[in-house]
Design a protein around this motif. Structure first.
Motif, PDB file in Angstrom:
ATOM      1  N   ILE A 144     -44.009 -16.873 101.921  1.00  0.00           N
ATOM      2  CA  ILE A 144     -44.506 -17.954 100.507  1.00  0.00           C
ATOM      3  C   ILE A 144     -44.272 -18.924 101.835  1.00  0.00           C
ATOM      4  N   LYS A 145     -45.616 -19.953 101.771  1.00  0.00           N
ATOM      5  CA  LYS A 145     -46.056 -21.423 102.242  1.00  0.00           C
ATOM      6  C   LYS A 145     -45.280 -22.253 101.578  1.00  0.00           C
ATOM      7  N   PRO A 146     -44.747 -23.614 102.562  1.00  0.00           N
ATOM      8  CA  PRO A 146     -43.606 -24.317 101.487  1.00  0.00           C
ATOM      9  C   PRO A 146     -44.705 -25.093 100.532  1.00  0.00           C
ATOM     10  N   GLU A 147     -46.286 -24.891 100.581  1.00  0.00           N
ATOM     11  CA  GLU A 147     -47.074 -25.377  99.168  1.00  0.00           C
ATOM     12  C   GLU A 147     -46.888 -24.637  98.521  1.00  0.00           C
ATOM     13  N   ASN A 148     -46.063 -23.514  98.429  1.00  0.00           N
ATOM     14  CA  ASN A 148     -46.243 -22.015  97.404  1.00  0.00           C
ATOM     15  C   ASN A 148     -44.791 -21.848  96.785  1.00  0.00           C
ATOM     16  N   SER A 149     -44.048 -22.830  97.105  1.00  0.00           N
ATOM     17  CA  SER A 149     -42.485 -22.635  97.410  1.00  0.00           C
ATOM     18  C   SER A 149     -41.481 -24.053  95.773  1.00  0.00           C
ATOM     19  N   LEU A 199     -40.516 -31.285 105.052  1.00  0.00           N
ATOM     20  CA  LEU A 199     -40.920 -30.115 103.794  1.00  0.00           C
ATOM     21  C   LEU A 199     -41.874 -31.220 102.783  1.00  0.00           C
ATOM     22  N   ASP A 200     -42.793 -30.420 103.563  1.00  0.00           N
ATOM     23  CA  ASP A 200     -44.199 -31.142 102.955  1.00  0.00           C
ATOM     24  C   ASP A 200     -44.430 -31.767 101.805  1.00  0.00           C
ATOM     25  N   TYR A 201     -44.134 -32.848 101.884  1.00  0.00           N
ATOM     26  CA  TYR A 201     -44.268 -33.882 101.045  1.00  0.00           C
ATOM     27  C   TYR A 201     -45.481 -33.991 101.073  1.00  0.00           C
ATOM     28  N   GLN A 202     -45.891 -33.951  99.857  1.00  0.00           N
ATOM     29  CA  GLN A 202     -47.035 -34.944  99.424  1.00  0.00           C
ATOM     30  C   GLN A 202     -46.874 -35.497  97.408  1.00  0.00           C
ATOM     31  N   ASP A 203     -48.305 -36.124  97.355  1.00  0.00           N
ATOM     32  CA  ASP A 203     -48.261 -37.157  96.195  1.00  0.00           C
ATOM     33  C   ASP A 203     -48.275 -36.457  95.027  1.00  0.00           C
ATOM     34  N   THR A 204     -47.682 -37.116  94.182  1.00  0.00           N
ATOM     35  CA  THR A 204     -48.743 -36.972  92.586  1.00  0.00           C
ATOM     36  C   THR A 204     -49.190 -37.808  91.902  1.00  0.00           C
ATOM     37  N   ALA A 205     -48.864 -39.315  91.981  1.00  0.00           N
ATOM     38  CA  ALA A 205     -49.407 -39.949  91.345  1.00  0.00           C
ATOM     39  C   ALA A 205     -49.094 -41.423  91.996  1.00  0.00           C
ATOM     40  N   ARG A 297     -41.952 -33.233  97.681  1.00  0.00           N
ATOM     41  CA  ARG A 297     -41.121 -32.041  98.542  1.00  0.00           C
ATOM     42  C   ARG A 297     -41.061 -31.061  97.784  1.00  0.00           C
ATOM     43  N   MET A 298     -41.028 -29.869  98.755  1.00  0.00           N
ATOM     44  CA  MET A 298     -40.340 -28.181  98.801  1.00  0.00           C
ATOM     45  C   MET A 298     -38.764 -28.689  98.782  1.00  0.00           C
ATOM     46  N   THR A 299     -38.093 -27.915  97.692  1.00  0.00           N
ATOM     47  CA  THR A 299     -37.317 -28.015  98.132  1.00  0.00           C
ATOM     48  C   THR A 299     -36.418 -26.732  98.591  1.00  0.00           C
ATOM     49  N   GLY A 300     -36.772 -26.264  99.504  1.00  0.00           N
ATOM     50  CA  GLY A 300     -36.170 -25.672 100.470  1.00  0.00           C
ATOM     51  C   GLY A 300     -35.530 -24.675 100.149  1.00  0.00           C
ATOM     52  N   SER A 301     -34.904 -24.482  99.196  1.00  0.00           N
ATOM     53  CA  SER A 301     -33.880 -23.096  98.934  1.00  0.00           C
ATOM     54  C   SER A 301     -35.218 -21.899  99.446  1.00  0.00           C
ATOM     55  N   ARG A 302     -34.141 -20.692 100.176  1.00  0.00           N
ATOM     56  CA  ARG A 302     -34.447 -19.225 100.743  1.00  0.00           C
ATOM     57  C   ARG A 302     -34.045 -18.535  99.612  1.00  0.00           C
ATOM     58  N   TRP A 317     -41.699 -21.835  90.698  1.00  0.00           N
ATOM     59  CA  TRP A 317     -41.202 -20.927  89.688  1.00  0.00           C
ATOM     60  C   TRP A 317     -41.827 -21.698  87.954  1.00  0.00           C
ATOM     61  N   PHE A 318     -43.204 -22.305  88.780  1.00  0.00           N
ATOM     62  CA  PHE A 318     -43.839 -23.057  87.794  1.00  0.00           C
ATOM     63  C   PHE A 318     -45.625 -23.311  87.536  1.00  0.00           C
ATOM     64  N   ASP A 319     -45.879 -22.280  89.601  1.00  0.00           N
ATOM     65  CA  ASP A 319     -46.784 -22.355  89.318  1.00  0.00           C
ATOM     66  C   ASP A 319     -46.746 -20.678  89.781  1.00  0.00           C
ATOM     67  N   ARG A 320     -48.466 -20.011  89.511  1.00  0.00           N
ATOM     68  CA  ARG A 320     -48.028 -18.864  89.246  1.00  0.00           C
ATOM     69  C   ARG A 320     -48.802 -18.404  90.404  1.00  0.00           C
ATOM     70  N   LYS A 321     -49.245 -18.873  91.807  1.00  0.00           N
ATOM     71  CA  LYS A 321     -49.984 -18.536  92.766  1.00  0.00           C
ATOM     72  C   LYS A 321     -48.608 -17.968  93.755  1.00  0.00           C
ATOM     73  N   GLY A 322     -46.927 -18.562  93.169  1.00  0.00           N
ATOM     74  CA  GLY A 322     -46.133 -18.359  94.007  1.00  0.00           C
ATOM     75  C   GLY A 322     -46.464 -16.627  93.836  1.00  0.00           C
ATOM     76  N   VAL A 323     -45.837 -15.848  92.367  1.00  0.00           N
ATOM     77  CA  VAL A 323     -45.848 -14.496  92.133  1.00  0.00           C
ATOM     78  C   VAL A 323     -46.598 -13.874  92.668  1.00  0.00           C
ATOM     79  N   GLU A 324     -48.545 -14.410  92.470  1.00  0.00           N
ATOM     80  CA  GLU A 324     -49.515 -13.356  92.739  1.00  0.00           C
ATOM     81  C   GLU A 324     -49.312 -13.588  94.152  1.00  0.00           C
ATOM     82  N   LEU A 325     -48.671 -14.340  95.109  1.00  0.00           N
ATOM     83  CA  LEU A 325     -48.271 -13.761  96.304  1.00  0.00           C
ATOM     84  C   LEU A 325     -47.360 -12.911  96.520  1.00  0.00           C
TER      85      LEU A 325
END
Length: 1008
Positions: A144-149, A199-205, A297-302, A317-325
């Protein structure tokens, strides 16, 4: 000579004693699509439950410390004692700082070989295996990479004045902006303060709003007290009540004259004017503006207690990519390795949500459009408390935001997980509704659970649960591990199972931080509470996999009742497993009986409170709770009852006590009432969301006026609409009684006794499970809402069926006198076509009178392997822990008591019993060489007529206590002289536990 037995059907004599009982109605049939097995098969399956009804357990492989010998030993013992399934969980450590040696690495070649051996042995022994799809919990790993966390949203602000050309880099938000009060999520201290660049910060809007420099453009005063909850920032422990989690978000924001909101049309979208480095080029219009940058940001929770080689970030938990990985990196390996030995897991499991309260996902704006039907960008400033449109509009947006997260969690995670499992030909099991560490994670608990083949919850044992005073309704969760006397999430799981058409209601059972303090007799009252809440499939937590070479009691988990072949009383545990299987067999049959369906509303978080008696309903009725999805897509009306496609039905639907409701829900309620339903609740005044606002409010008001008519809740309380009725102002109980729906179960007791119940209805019989919630004897007259049927009393402890009962018919219901010993329970069964000849008795439970106390000396044999004397004479029954001989005082294990006594038997004498008095902690009784059975719960007595002789009798009682006394004794010894080996620390001055046969042992006869 032997004494004749009473006319009971007994497990050991089913062929002879039960012939007449099974004579009729033996063949099964299918009626209206429902499998009808026949009452006689029901009786047979109760006495000898099918494999599917057997208990399961968590089978923990800690640090890979397992071997082939231990795997085979565990599975063979599980099968022999009565387990039919295991949930394999791989993890590190033992939790709570409990050390645990290292074994093989997870997913290594050595581990795969052990896993294949386990799956091969499980197939040989007909034991089903589920596997937790993670090391530790919840879901995640090094893949699970930061973008999928898991993600948190963050916001930063910049004030600018125009007109001018702005060309500069926007400020980044702080690494924990808005999360100042975080204190509870797992491991948060290790990630909460990481710098933003890690923390892999990404913009939304990015949007701009007019800035009037007034505090009146933000939520303030009393309204601000619930801002953290409404914006999903409020941290809460898993001790928090469901009502406390939902309460703040249900508190509506109302407009104030002093508010100076920003119109949505005034919000300018700047997202496309900002490059990936955060540089904005914008021609600022005249006036003061506030640029609001929303990112995540990623929460950082492990993971919790994951093995190092499988540790990593928790999934999104809100995107299917995580459970697919997760499925790609663990699920496929588990399937491929099991296939090599011709087996496959029964299911994959997702443990309870315990994460860092994620509240965002990268594609949330697209999901918002999908679920809510409008663009969320203009309203994003509301997340920082700005008023967009109005306070009420801002409130609606936040409700839509939280609902969107709940929908994503249900569909992107749990539904996608189910699809992946089903595509692989296996089932899915989820603890999909907590209890979570963050009370505000925006989940629809029922919807999550509805995506599972085996919806699952959990129940705990309180730190001192053997002391009933610690379990009362007024005790906090930290003391009792109960919410107002009931388990936290089991009613929610039961409702989810019922409304989504699942057969089983599963629960992680008996979780605790106690070490070797429990045994079957101490577990029963907690188990029966859960059964009455709707649970019918337990997975005992926990059974740690052990290598025999590591000794006893062996290495153990830091949490969970220790329940494996290394516990002292394991050899006698089969009787407990028989009880579990008999209960679970009956409690899965047919349909749960409930008169009331409560609609829980459409807000998120949407949780179901613990089982309780609604003041408007009162005792004697049961209920389910449904969500928006089930109401809209699964509920209909037939013969004036609210029905679900799987067979569940209810007499009334009760609406939540607030005035917001989606228009779609109101339209469905109109259809239900028009078709003949009775619906109880207040008239809604406005929609809860923003889609099609304000037209949705106008349509809702017009429709509500049509349905509720002139109801004011005072002078007018009911309105006919189509074939049905809408009611407001009357208690639910009054509505039911007015429609001749009497309570399903009522009871009288002497004193303050409390009897709980649950009712299942099958084509063959009405099935009631009733249990005494008190540690004392209770006499009761119990009234069952059944007409013209003869009751039978079935004892799940012994497997006996009493078909000659005393009962009466009163006001169209059946009354049955019942007697309960401490924490005792009964099944009261009403066969649909009982052709038995009924011979009424004066008393269903004849009084017993002592005729002889076995006083004087007892010969007691101990096991010298565990430090006991080979044999010793007790001049009188006594507590081992107070014996002057250290070999007895610190003894843990089995001792055999032998006593000779004279008795004058009479063939006309009624049944004779031996009452053991106080037993610490389980007993096995033989008389004159005949094994009579295991005694593990109240009443601590056993029938002995079949073995009793006139003259001299020889009584043998095997008694087994618990591990602590030996562990305490060993704590004072050098390591090389200790008899035990474990990672759980006891001190030499810890208090010893009462142990042995304490008595008094008496011979009792029926006093008829």
């Amino acid at each position: 000579m032997n004494i004749n037995r009473r006319k009971f059907l007994e497990v050991s004599s089913i062929a002879a004693a039960g012939a007449a009982l099974f004579k009729s109605n033996a063949m099964g049939a299918v009626i209206n699509g429902v499998n009808v097995i026949g009452i006689n098969e029901l009786r047979r399956n109760f006495i000898h439950p099918p494999n599917a009804a057997r208990s399961s357990c968590y089978w923990w492989w800690f640090n890979g410390l397992v071997d082939r010998e231990g795997i085979t030993r565990d599975l063979e013992e599980f099968r022999a004692k009565g387990m039919g399934e295991v949930l394999l969980v791989n993890s590190a450590g033992g939790l709570g700082g409990v050390p645990f040696p290292l074994g093989v690495k997870f997913l290594s070649d050595e581990w795969k070989a052990l896993y294949r051996h386990a799956m091969k042995e499980a197939k040989r022994l007909n034991i089903a295996v589920g596997v937790n799809l993670s090391s530790g919990w919840c879901m995640g790993g090094p893949w699970i990479k930061p973008e999928n966390s898991g993600r948190w949203y963050l916001q930063a602000e910049l004030a600018v004045t125009g007109p001018r050309k702005f060309s500069d880099k926007l400020p980044l938000p702080g690494n924990r902006a808005g999360y100042d009060n975080v204190f509870n999520p797992p491991g948060y201290k290790e990630y909460i303060d990481l710098p933003l660049e890690q923390l892999d910060y990404q913009d939304t809007a990015i949007v701009a709003i007019p800035d009037n420099s007034s505090s009146n453009n933000r939520i303030s005063g009393e309204r601000a007290k619930v801002l953290a909850a409404k914006t999903n920032h409020k941290d809460a422990s898993n001790f928090t009540l469901a009502t406390a989690v939902m309460g703040p978000v249900l508190t509506q924001w109302h407009n104030k004259p002093s508010d100076t909101p920003v119109a949505p049309a005034q919000v300018i979208d700047l997202t496309n004017k900002v490059n990936k480095d955060g540089h904005l080029d914008w021609d600022v219009p005249a006036g003061n503006w506030k640029i609001i940058r929303t990112g995540h940001r990623m929460t950082g929770s492990r993971l919790m207690i994951a093995q190092p080689e499988a540790d990593g970030l928790s999934i999104d938990w809100f995107d299917r990519k995580g459970v697919e990985l997760q499925f790609e990196n663990i699920g496929k390996v588990l399937l491929e390795e099991a296939a090599k030995v011709g087996n496959k897991p029964k299911y994959f499991c997702d443990d309870s949500f315990e994460d860092g309260f994620p509240n965002w996902t990268a594609n949330i704006l697209q999901q918002f459009e999908h679920y809510r039907g409008y663009d969320a960008k203009p309203y994003l400033p509301v997340l920082s408390g700005y008023i967009i449109g109005s306070a009420e509009i801002s409130d609606r947006f936040l409700n839509d935001y939280r609902k969107t997260l709940a929908d994503c969690m249900a569909d992107e995670h749990y539904k996608r997980f189910a699809d992946l499992c089903h595509n692989a030909g296996i089932k899915v099991q989820n603890e999909a509704a907590g209890p979570s560490r963050s009370g505000t994670i925006c989940m629809d608990g029922l919807k999550n659970l509805g995506r599972s083949d085996f919806p699952m919850g959990e129940f705990w044992l309180g730190p001192n649960h053997e002391d009933q005073s610690t379990l009362t309704d007024d005790k906090p969760y930290g003391v009792s591990r109960l919410d107002k006397g009931q388990n936290k999430v089991t009613k929610m799981v039961a409702s989810a199972s019922h409304i989504y058409g699942k057969q089983t209601v599963s629960a992680e059972a008996f979780t605790t931080m106690r070490h070797w303090l429990d045994y079957p007799g101490s577990l029963k009252q907690a188990l029966d509470r859960a059964y009455c809440e709707g649970v019918n499939r337990i997975a005992i937590h926990t059974s740690t996999a052990a290598r025999p070479k590591d000794g006893k009691p062996g290495y153990e988990y830091g949490a969970g009742t220790h329940f494996n072949p290394n516990v002292t009383w394991w050899e006698k545990s089969g009787a407990f497993f028989d009880y579990v299987a008999r209960c679970q067999y009956l409690l899965r049959l047919g349909m749960f009986v409930a008169d009331v369906l409560f609609y829980n509303g459409d807000t998120a978080p949407n949780l179901v409170a613990q089982k309780h008696t609604d003041p408007s309903l009162g005792k004697g009725y049961d209920y389910d709770v449904c969500n928006e999805e089930v109401l809209l897509t699964r509920l209909s009306v037939k013969n004036r009852r609210l029905v679900l496609p799987d067979g569940m039905s209810y007499k009334v639907l009760v609406l939540p006590d607030h005035d917001r409701m989606p228009l779609a829900v109101l339209n469905k309620i109109a259809d239900l009432v028009k078709a003949g339903a009775t619906v109880i609740g207040p008239k809604p005044l406005q929609d809860s969301g923003l889609k099609n606002y304000p037209h949705c409010d106008e349509a809702l008001k017009n429709k509500a006026d049509e349905i509720w008519g002139k109801i004011d809740g005072k002078s007018v309380k009911m309105n006919g609409y189509g074939e049905g009725f809408i009611v407001f102002g009357d208690d639910i109980r009054q509505v039911l009684l007015r429609n001749s729906v009497l309570p399903d179960f009522e009871y009288t007791t002497d004193g303050d006794g409390w009897i709980d119940f649950i009712h299942r209805s099958t084509p063959e019989a009405e099935i009631y499970f009733v249990t005494n919630r008190h540690a004392k004897t209770v006499q009761s007259t119990c009234t069952f809402r059944v007409k013209n049927r003869t009751p039978e009393i079935w004892d799940a402890v012994s497997g006996k069926i009493n078909n000659k009962t005393d009962f009466s018919r009163v006001d169209g219901r059946i009354q049955v006198p019942l007697k309960f010993e401490a924490f005792q329970s009964w099944f009261v069964i009403f066969p649909v076509n009982n052709s038995l000849s009924v011979i009424k008795k004066k008393n269903n439970y004849p009084e017993l009178k002592p005729v002889k106390e076995l006083i004087g000396a007892w010969h007691v044999e101990f096991d010298i392997k565990w430090g006991g004397p080979k044999s010793i004479e007790f001049e009188t029954l006594q507590d081992w822990s107070k014996h002057p001989d250290e070999r007895v005082r610190y003894y843990s294990g089995r001792a055999i008591y032998t006593k000779k006594f004279d008795f004058i038997a009479d063939t006309k004498q009624p049944e004779v019993y031996i009452d053991l008095g106080v037993v610490k902690n389980i007993a096995d009784v033989s008389l004159n060489g005949k094994h009579l059975g295991i005694v593990w719960t109240s009443p601590w007595r056993i029938a002995v007529s079949s073995a009793l002789k006139s003259g001299e009798n020889v009584l043998k009682i095997e008694v087994i206590n618990l591990w602590p006394n030996r562990l305490i004794g060993d704590a004072a010894l050098p390591v090389e002289k200790r008899l035990t080996n474990t990672n759980i620390v006891f001190k030499q001055d810890d208090p010893l536990l009462p142990s042995g046969l304490l008595g008094p042992v008496t011979i009792q006869v029926e006093n008829n």
